[in-house]
Design an enzyme around this catalytic site. Structure first.
Site, PDB file in Angstrom:
ATOM      1  N   PRO A   1     -17.967  -7.792 -52.473  1.00 56.16           N
ATOM      2  CA  PRO A   1     -17.579  -9.130 -52.026  1.00 56.16           C
ATOM      3  C   PRO A   1     -18.144 -10.211 -52.940  1.00 56.16           C
ATOM      4  CG  PRO A   1     -19.374  -8.299 -50.669  1.00 56.16           C
ATOM      5  CD  PRO A   1     -18.949  -7.167 -51.562  1.00 56.16           C
ATOM      6  N   PRO A   2     -17.328 -11.202 -53.308  1.00 56.85           N
ATOM      7  CA  PRO A   2     -17.877 -12.324 -54.087  1.00 56.85           C
ATOM      8  C   PRO A   2     -18.921 -13.047 -53.250  1.00 56.85           C
ATOM      9  CG  PRO A   2     -15.460 -12.361 -54.027  1.00 56.85           C
ATOM     10  CD  PRO A   2     -15.909 -11.362 -53.014  1.00 56.85           C
ATOM     11  N   CYS A   3     -20.021 -13.400 -53.864  1.00 57.79           N
ATOM     12  CA  CYS A   3     -21.077 -14.090 -53.117  1.00 57.79           C
ATOM     13  C   CYS A   3     -21.135 -15.576 -53.425  1.00 57.79           C
ATOM     14  CB  CYS A   3     -22.435 -13.433 -53.363  1.00 57.79           C
ATOM     15  SG  CYS A   3     -22.708 -12.038 -52.258  1.00 57.79           S
ATOM     16  N   GLN A   4     -20.034 -16.128 -53.963  1.00 55.03           N
ATOM     17  CA  GLN A   4     -19.939 -17.572 -54.069  1.00 55.03           C
ATOM     18  C   GLN A   4     -19.283 -18.078 -52.794  1.00 55.03           C
ATOM     19  OE1 GLN A   4     -18.434 -15.501 -56.322  1.00 55.03           O
ATOM     20  NE2 GLN A   4     -19.982 -15.567 -57.932  1.00 55.03           N
TER      21      GLN A   4
END
Length: 351
Positions: A90-93
């Site tokens: 999962p992107p963590c931005q």
């Protein structure tokens, strides 16, 4: 005659995985190489999802934004199937522009959907990957992002550890670093993991002689795999993969300009004897991440097939979409052999 033990081994189901943010399926493919079976892949980009479905025909493929996927929908699709491991990157931005939410805080990102689905499926393990920069990332309150991640998993009963792994250490002809989080269900009394959290031991090294004294009791390390093992010859490389002289001159000017401004080093030329530089999702633009040079006037990009081979996708892996789509899918993927090594370190400890 078949013994009871042999019959038990023959009839035992392979361990099951669910791949969230599956992309083209590099991580799933590595887990399959280690003996896992993919039950479900969720990916919101249609072409990427089609690639996943094409190469994992026995898995359920859900082409949908994970924020719109309920726990009930996932459980219904799996129809009672026990999931051993949930994987994904999962992107963590932050993905919400609402109010004053901190985009650097994983609690405001798709990471929370990963946590939500893990909580619903209750697997023995989860494996989550991200870029190395996440280790130093802090939110607006100066909290370390990795510690927030630890706490969010703790809330759903999982103990998590993380480690930075180099893909070349596992036979991938590419120097690609990734942070791998491995989580196991937590014992409520001791607060410790119920199942061992083990990261894979390197099988390869940049200089085998330097590591000779460190591998006591382990199989001898092999030398890193060079990119030349998967590169086409100049004669076999398609004409449209070569850059024009105008483009080559532009690369050189950019390199000098960047060097003068202290902003990186411009184009990168592959040394066939060493692992390739990291293939990024932007490779489709001009291939400057990793170029093949035969002479000052003969420089080319990697073909789709070469880029996929550097990411250790199987030779018969089929990608769907435009040239840009394919390069993006390859650049976004977890190298299959790295995923396989992680999977092999987990599989002996499954319930």
């Amino acid at each position: 005659r078949t013994s009871i033990r042999e019959l038990s081994i023959m009839t035992k189901r392979p361990p099951q995985i669910v791949d969230l943010f599956s992309g083209a399926g590099g991580m799933s493919t590595g887990f399959e190489m280690a003996g896992f079976e993919v039950a479900l892949g969720i990916e919101h980009i249609e072409k990427f999802s089609q690639t996943f479905a094409k190469n994992h025909p026995n898995a359920i493929t859900l082409n949908k934004d994970i924020t719109e996927v309920s726990e009930e929908e996932v459980l219904k699709l799996l129809d009672g199937k026990k999931i051993d491991v949930v994987i994904g990157g999962p992107p963590c931005q932050g993905f919400s522009g609402a109010g004053r939410r901190d985009p650097r805080d994983p609690r405001n990102s798709l990471f929370m959907d990963f946590v939500r689905i893990v909580g619903a499926l209750n697997p023995t393990y989860f494996v989550m990957e991200n870029v190395p920069g996440i280790l130093n990332m802090r939110n607006a309150n100066d909290e370390l992002v990795v510690e927030i991640i630890r706490e969010e998993f703790k809330k759903i009963g999982y103990f998590v550890k993380w480690n930075k792994l180099m893909s070349a250490d596992y036979g991938v002809p590419q120097k690609r670093r990734r942070v791998i989080f491995i989580g196991s269900k937590m014992d409520s009394k001791s607060g410790l993991p119920k199942s061992p959290l083990v990261f894979p031991k390197p099988t390869h090294a940049s200089n085998v002689e330097d590591f000779g004294s460190l591998d006591v009791g382990l199989p001898k390390l092999k030398k890193w795999v060079g990119a030349g093992t998967v590169l086409l010859s100049k004669e076999d490389a398609p004409e449209n993969s070569f850059h024009t002289q105008k483009m080559i001159d532009g690369f050189r000017r950019r390199k000098e300009r960047n060097k003068a401004n202290g902003k990186g080093f411009g184009w990168q030329i592959i040394d066939p004897e060493k692992p390739c530089y990291t293939i990024s999702a932007r490779y489709w633009k001009d291939g400057s991440d990793a170029l093949v040079m035969y002479s000052d006037s003969e420089v080319r990009m990697l073909t789709h097939g070469e880029a996929a081979a550097i990411q250790t996708f199987p030779k018969d892996y089929q990608f769907v979409g435009s040239s840009r789509d394919v390069y993006t899918q390859i650049g976004n993927a977890v190298p299959c052999l790295l995923a396989k090594a992680i999977a092999k370190s987990i599989i002996p400890n499954l319930e």
